[in-house]
Scaffold this motif. Sequence first.
Motif, mmCIF file in Angstrom:
data_model
loop_
_atom_site.group_PDB
_atom_site.id
_atom_site.type_symbol
_atom_site.label_atom_id
_atom_site.label_comp_id
_atom_site.label_asym_id
_atom_site.label_seq_id
_atom_site.Cartn_x
_atom_site.Cartn_y
_atom_site.Cartn_z
ATOM 1 N N ALA A 130 28.283 34.655 22.679
ATOM 2 C CA ALA A 130 28.743 33.053 22.605
ATOM 3 C C ALA A 130 29.852 32.383 22.965
ATOM 4 C CB ALA A 130 27.904 32.124 22.089
ATOM 5 N N TYR A 131 30.835 33.965 21.792
ATOM 6 C CA TYR A 131 32.054 33.788 21.371
ATOM 7 C C TYR A 131 32.477 34.134 23.333
ATOM 8 C CZ TYR A 131 36.943 35.445 20.786
ATOM 9 O OH TYR A 131 38.504 35.184 20.354
ATOM 10 N N LYS A 177 31.771 32.947 26.416
ATOM 11 C CA LYS A 177 31.783 31.300 27.172
ATOM 12 C C LYS A 177 32.654 29.953 26.270
ATOM 13 C CE LYS A 177 27.021 31.714 28.181
ATOM 14 N NZ LYS A 177 25.812 31.154 27.758
ATOM 15 N N LYS A 178 32.590 30.272 24.786
ATOM 16 C CA LYS A 178 33.123 29.599 23.745
ATOM 17 C C LYS A 178 34.426 29.637 24.477
ATOM 18 C CE LYS A 178 33.953 26.078 20.920
ATOM 19 N NZ LYS A 178 33.387 24.275 21.209
#
Length: 169
Positions: free
Chosen positions: A147-148, A150-151
């Motif tokens: 998730a990190y 992707k962000k």
Amino acid sequence: MTKYTIDEKLLAVLEYLEGKKSYKSIAQERNVGLSPLKRWVARYLEHGMEGIASSYTNYTLPFKLEVLNYMNEYGASISETAVHYNLPSDSTLLKWSNQLKEGGIDVLKPKKKGRLSMKKETKKTSPAKGSQEALLAELEYLRAENAYLKKLNALVQEKEALQRKTKRK
């Protein structure tokens, strides 16, 4: 608020006790408020030199309750009770009384002063490798990492798009 030495307080008190001058004249001469001067005299009469010496102390819960009970039992005023127990300020007793009315006895318990200690947290023991807990922890870590990333990728693309837009203009 001006601080007065014990000697200055003592001279003012003794001057009043000689009976030649009034509270008002002594207060004006020594540039002292009328209330503090009266308090010094009352404390000197009750406790002697100890009464006019300033002291900083922590009070225990039983002492606070004893003082408040004395005030209620004998109908003494806040200032009379403060003089009787040699409290440095009437406002201390007023604060205790209000705290007891609002929050009960627990609020009167002494609290630690100062900053909190910076104790190191004890590390959790990691689960055995290959166990279900270890696999779930690794899965959670990998999901957070994914998730990190992707962000981060989205932010980089957004920044590049803004740069391209400004170059066109």
